[in-house]
Design an enzyme around this catalytic site. Sequence first.
Site, PDB file in Angstrom:
ATOM      1  NE  ARG A 184      -3.600   2.316   2.591  1.00 43.12           N
ATOM      2  CZ  ARG A 184      -4.777   2.471   2.021  1.00 43.12           C
ATOM      3  NH1 ARG A 184      -5.300   1.475   1.332  1.00 43.12           N
ATOM      4  NH2 ARG A 184      -5.451   3.591   2.128  1.00 43.12           N
ATOM      5  CB  SER A 276     -29.566 -26.833 -18.509  1.00 39.80           C
ATOM      6  OG  SER A 276     -29.515 -27.167 -19.884  1.00 39.80           O
ATOM      7  CE  LYS A 282     -25.963 -29.871 -16.009  1.00 44.15           C
ATOM      8  NZ  LYS A 282     -25.477 -29.294 -17.269  1.00 44.15           N
ATOM      9  CG  ASN A 284     -24.991 -26.103 -15.025  1.00 45.99           C
ATOM     10  OD1 ASN A 284     -24.650 -27.279 -15.005  1.00 45.99           O
ATOM     11  ND2 ASN A 284     -25.769 -25.606 -15.969  1.00 45.99           N
ATOM     12  NE  ARG A 315       6.193  11.075 -19.669  1.00 45.20           N
ATOM     13  CZ  ARG A 315       5.877  12.361 -19.699  1.00 45.20           C
ATOM     14  NH1 ARG A 315       4.880  12.778 -20.446  1.00 45.20           N
ATOM     15  NH2 ARG A 315       6.535  13.230 -18.952  1.00 45.20           N
TER      16      ARG A 315
END
Length: 450
Positions: A184, A276, A282, A284, A315
Amino acid sequence: MSNQLFDAYFTAPAMREIFSDRGRLQGMLDFEAALARAEAGAGLVPHTAVSAIEAACKAERYDVRALADAIAIAGNSAIPLVKALGKVVASGVPEAERYVHLGATSQDAMDSGLVLQLREALALIDRDLGKLADTLARQALQHADTPLVGRTWLQHATPVTLGMKLAGVLGALTRHRQRLKELRPRLLVLQFGGASGSLAALGSKALPVAEALAAQLKLSLPEQPWHTQRDRLVEFASVLGLVAGSLGKFGRDVSLLMQTEAGELFEPGAPGKGGSSTMPHKRNPVGAAVLIGAATRVPGLVSTLFTAMPQEHERSLGLWHAEWETLPEICCLVSGALRQAQLIAEGMEVDAARMRRNLDLTQGLVLAEAVSIVLAQRLGRERAHHLLEQCCQRAVAEGRHLRAVLGDEPQVSGELSADELDRLLDPAHYLGQARVWVARAVAEHQRFTA
């Protein structure tokens, strides 16, 4: 650019807002307003001009579409924005326009604006990591003694516990939170170098202005501008890559445990979730898919940032440009994965009975090591291992439980009583240090959080 079809799935709305067009513009405008205040304090800008510049530094005052068209010609976002800012300032206080962007360069505004965005992103990610870690700690403790099959090379091994698996993810998250805390102060620094990094345009006022500008933005002032030294950004991206990888591992295990053949753990259900288009049955693992998808995409994006590190001279041409959408996309993907991981962790459905049945699928074979270890103390390691190997082969060939085969084997029954065999072949008695690992991971999490 926001993708309305997929953003709700892959990205947390709060993170997308940070890196929205408005968020990018406001970051640069915050830099410009703070620059005017810092230079007024150093006597370079009249205080009467500051209020006019500050009033113009509101993202909603600018036409994003017009700026986007101008960027295609200008080559970066700061050039047309500063021009537009000057016009807005001049429309109110004409004499203040000359003090807009005094001594700065485009990359100062863009990089410092990005750091301001990253500060918000870091806070959001840290918050979500902490929330997920709290949830995993709670679930790990709850399931510290819930036995399930350990799997090595995708095959049944010896028993572990669900709490132990969750504690493994928790430990990784704690380390990632430590890494983010450590980086940080390196990440949250001002970018202010002017044309080539020397701030020559501001003469003797350069350092006082830089110090005041950093204070205005609540950023640290680095030892020098970092226009082509991009290690800070790449370090942050790399840690986010680690976060994505750990979340991907969590998602992968959840998806495997949800397989029909396993059926041991499930994502929380909801109407329409995981269905599905053709198969009504199904369910999932749609949340796990986001975790795995992020873990698949983020490494390539991190690689882009590593590839863009050897930037030319003071740059860069093209390499800096390659960062503009890459780092924000990493943040967005990780935020989306964290959101889905939290939903899975807090609402996971555990089928402990199915876990126990799956432990018995091999009819005791997963506890062969437990018997072998004890017999080795009485018969010798090599002899005991060979004997158990033969018994396991016999159990498979005859379709019998290992306990029955061992009970019929004189070399085994002569050394181990029936009670001893029953205990050795009980998964609950062969969990090793699983509970200790859970306690240690939770304690480490609590120490960091305190």
